[in-house]
Design an enzyme around this catalytic site. Sequence first.
Site, PDB file in Angstrom:
ATOM      1  N   ASP A 131     -81.535-103.866  18.242  1.00 25.90           N
ATOM      2  CA  ASP A 131     -82.329-104.742  17.352  1.00 25.90           C
ATOM      3  C   ASP A 131     -81.430-105.515  16.382  1.00 25.90           C
ATOM      4  O   ASP A 131     -81.518-106.734  16.257  1.00 25.90           O
ATOM      5  CB  ASP A 131     -83.325-103.907  16.530  1.00 25.90           C
ATOM      6  CG  ASP A 131     -84.521-103.463  17.350  1.00 25.90           C
ATOM      7  OD1 ASP A 131     -84.825-104.109  18.360  1.00 25.90           O
ATOM      8  OD2 ASP A 131     -85.153-102.459  16.967  1.00 25.90           O
ATOM      9  N   LYS A 163     -88.624 -94.194  18.616  1.00 25.19           N
ATOM     10  CA  LYS A 163     -87.203 -94.559  18.485  1.00 25.19           C
ATOM     11  C   LYS A 163     -86.346 -93.421  17.939  1.00 25.19           C
ATOM     12  O   LYS A 163     -85.157 -93.337  18.253  1.00 25.19           O
ATOM     13  CB  LYS A 163     -87.055 -95.789  17.576  1.00 25.19           C
ATOM     14  CG  LYS A 163     -87.496 -97.076  18.247  1.00 25.19           C
ATOM     15  CD  LYS A 163     -87.237 -98.275  17.348  1.00 25.19           C
ATOM     16  CE  LYS A 163     -87.763 -99.539  17.994  1.00 25.19           C
ATOM     17  NZ  LYS A 163     -87.515-100.736  17.195  1.00 25.19           N
TER      18      LYS A 163
HETATM   19  P1  NDP Z   1     -91.496 -99.546  10.287  1.00 18.08           P
HETATM   20  O1  NDP Z   1     -92.892 -99.050  10.285  1.00 18.08           O
HETATM   21  O2  NDP Z   1     -90.390 -98.615  10.629  1.00 18.08           O
HETATM   22  O3  NDP Z   1     -91.147-100.168   8.829  1.00 18.08           O
HETATM   23  C1  NDP Z   1     -92.028-101.036   8.173  1.00 18.08           C
HETATM   24  C2  NDP Z   1     -91.408-101.498   6.853  1.00 18.08           C
HETATM   25  O4  NDP Z   1     -92.310-102.441   6.256  1.00 18.08           O
HETATM   26  C3  NDP Z   1     -91.207-100.375   5.836  1.00 18.08           C
HETATM   27  O5  NDP Z   1     -90.036-100.626   5.102  1.00 18.08           O
HETATM   28  C4  NDP Z   1     -92.437-100.512   4.942  1.00 18.08           C
HETATM   29  O6  NDP Z   1     -92.211-100.068   3.614  1.00 18.08           O
HETATM   30  C5  NDP Z   1     -92.591-102.013   4.923  1.00 18.08           C
HETATM   31  N1  NDP Z   1     -93.941-102.443   4.576  1.00 18.08           N
HETATM   32  C6  NDP Z   1     -95.075-102.306   5.302  1.00 18.08           C
HETATM   33  N2  NDP Z   1     -96.118-102.850   4.665  1.00 18.08           N
HETATM   34  C7  NDP Z   1     -95.631-103.340   3.496  1.00 18.08           C
HETATM   35  C8  NDP Z   1     -96.206-104.020   2.390  1.00 18.08           C
HETATM   36  N3  NDP Z   1     -97.510-104.315   2.365  1.00 18.08           N
HETATM   37  N4  NDP Z   1     -95.408-104.399   1.386  1.00 18.08           N
HETATM   38  C9  NDP Z   1     -94.084-104.121   1.385  1.00 18.08           C
HETATM   39  N5  NDP Z   1     -93.478-103.464   2.402  1.00 18.08           N
HETATM   40  C10 NDP Z   1     -94.240-103.077   3.432  1.00 18.08           C
HETATM   41  O7  NDP Z   1     -91.509-100.795  11.282  1.00 18.08           O
HETATM   42  P2  NDP Z   1     -90.253-101.455  12.031  1.00 18.08           P
HETATM   43  O8  NDP Z   1     -89.123-101.546  11.080  1.00 18.08           O
HETATM   44  O9  NDP Z   1     -90.034-100.796  13.335  1.00 18.08           O
HETATM   45  O10 NDP Z   1     -90.819-102.917  12.331  1.00 18.08           O
HETATM   46  C11 NDP Z   1     -90.978-103.854  11.297  1.00 18.08           C
HETATM   47  C12 NDP Z   1     -91.337-105.194  11.913  1.00 18.08           C
HETATM   48  O11 NDP Z   1     -90.219-105.673  12.649  1.00 18.08           O
HETATM   49  C13 NDP Z   1     -92.503-105.138  12.905  1.00 18.08           C
HETATM   50  O12 NDP Z   1     -93.392-106.183  12.577  1.00 18.08           O
HETATM   51  C14 NDP Z   1     -91.869-105.399  14.247  1.00 18.08           C
HETATM   52  O13 NDP Z   1     -92.723-106.116  15.108  1.00 18.08           O
HETATM   53  C15 NDP Z   1     -90.668-106.251  13.860  1.00 18.08           C
HETATM   54  N6  NDP Z   1     -89.570-106.205  14.834  1.00 18.08           N
HETATM   55  C16 NDP Z   1     -89.109-107.368  15.341  1.00 18.08           C
HETATM   56  C17 NDP Z   1     -88.072-107.379  16.260  1.00 18.08           C
HETATM   57  C18 NDP Z   1     -87.593-108.674  16.811  1.00 18.08           C
HETATM   58  O14 NDP Z   1     -86.856-108.640  17.814  1.00 18.08           O
HETATM   59  N7  NDP Z   1     -87.907-109.816  16.209  1.00 18.08           N
HETATM   60  C19 NDP Z   1     -87.459-106.139  16.735  1.00 18.08           C
HETATM   61  C20 NDP Z   1     -87.985-104.941  16.086  1.00 18.08           C
HETATM   62  C21 NDP Z   1     -89.030-104.984  15.179  1.00 18.08           C
HETATM   63  P3  NDP Z   1     -92.307 -98.511   3.217  1.00 18.08           P
HETATM   64  O15 NDP Z   1     -91.020 -97.876   3.665  1.00 18.08           O
HETATM   65  O16 NDP Z   1     -92.431 -98.551   1.742  1.00 18.08           O
HETATM   66  O17 NDP Z   1     -93.516 -97.953   3.912  1.00 18.08           O
END
Ligand code: NDP
Length: 285
Positions: free
Chosen positions: A108, A71
């Site tokens: 999104d 992205k």
């Molecule tokens: P990213 O990898 O960019 O971000 C993940 C986020 O989750 C980060 O802020 C990370 O924190 C946090 N995170 C991960 N594990 C933990 C944990 N154990 N505890 C606390 N925070 C945690 O992913 P995306 O933002 O691209 O995607 C996130 C979710 O959104 C995915 O599951 C995806 O499938 C979903 N999604 C859904 C859409 C929809 O249309 N419904 C569209 C797009 C995405 P840190 O920064 O600290 O690592």
Amino acid sequence: MEKNYRAELVGVLGDPVDGNPTGVMEEAGFEHDGLNWRYITVKVLPDDLDAAMAGVRAFNMKGVNLTMPHKINVLRHMDELSEAARVIGAVNTVVCREDGTLFGENTDGKGFVQSLTDTGIPLAGKSVCLLGAGGAARSICVECALAGAASVTVINRSKKRGEALAEVIRDNTAAEARFIPWEGPARVPDGTDILINATSVGLHPHGDQCPDVDFDTVQPGMVACDVIFNPVDTPFLTRAAARGARTIDGLGMLVNQGAINYTLWTGRKAPRDVMYAKLKSEFGL
Ligand code: NDP
């Protein structure tokens, strides 16, 4: 009349993409509208993005979605960005224009805001609390602020990402923004109207996992939303509902951003209900 067997192509590039259901939803729309269009779901490894984008041009594709991990890296291929994509700093939808230029948009967050609007929840003046600061969180946060949210609180593990997101909101929108580091169970600030899990916690195959939240701070009357759509019923939503919150699952966001993409590519109003029904049947709902 001479028959035209040539299909128009759109699709998604990313890795992993095996579990991405967008294609079935978009193709249900194309079939409903009698369009000879195909949506292809293509695995593209991080180092192959440039070659894949050359392929998008060579195949005269109408556009593509980008998912993890492309992205941000796809930005260098864009000739023009929407205002939201510029502020978010990421593109999930590319439109290949007739003149050969590529337009980058991020749908999104728009899909998320639409799913709130669909359930009769306006954002104007609301206090929003986001868990997470990744790609989905950035897009949601920016669109909520642009839609008139009064304030946004970002709670995230990584300080750097969380602070950067709050700064983006302060610099580019009229909303107030603050960052709270995620240390121990996250406490939802008093006065929050809308709480959003925008982390990846709870995503299949870890559907039993729940973000570490102090659910005693979730108040009746709050709206709790999850970006996770697989599974649709997440522990986060179940526990928020048990506290009296109104819940919104991630399926609405998915179908709404799919419908926006459909219109960007075809120029037609998307048959959203058809696409939604297909998606629900895909998830056995
Ligand atoms: P990213 O990898 O960019 O971000 C993940 C986020 O989750 C980060 O802020 C990370 O924190 C946090 N995170 C991960 N594990 C933990 C944990 N154990 N505890 C606390 N925070 C945690 O992913 P995306 O933002 O691209 O995607 C996130 C979710 O959104 C995915 O599951 C995806 O499938 C979903 N999604 C859904 C859409 C929809 O249309 N419904 C569209 C797009 C995405 P840190 O920064 O600290 O690592």
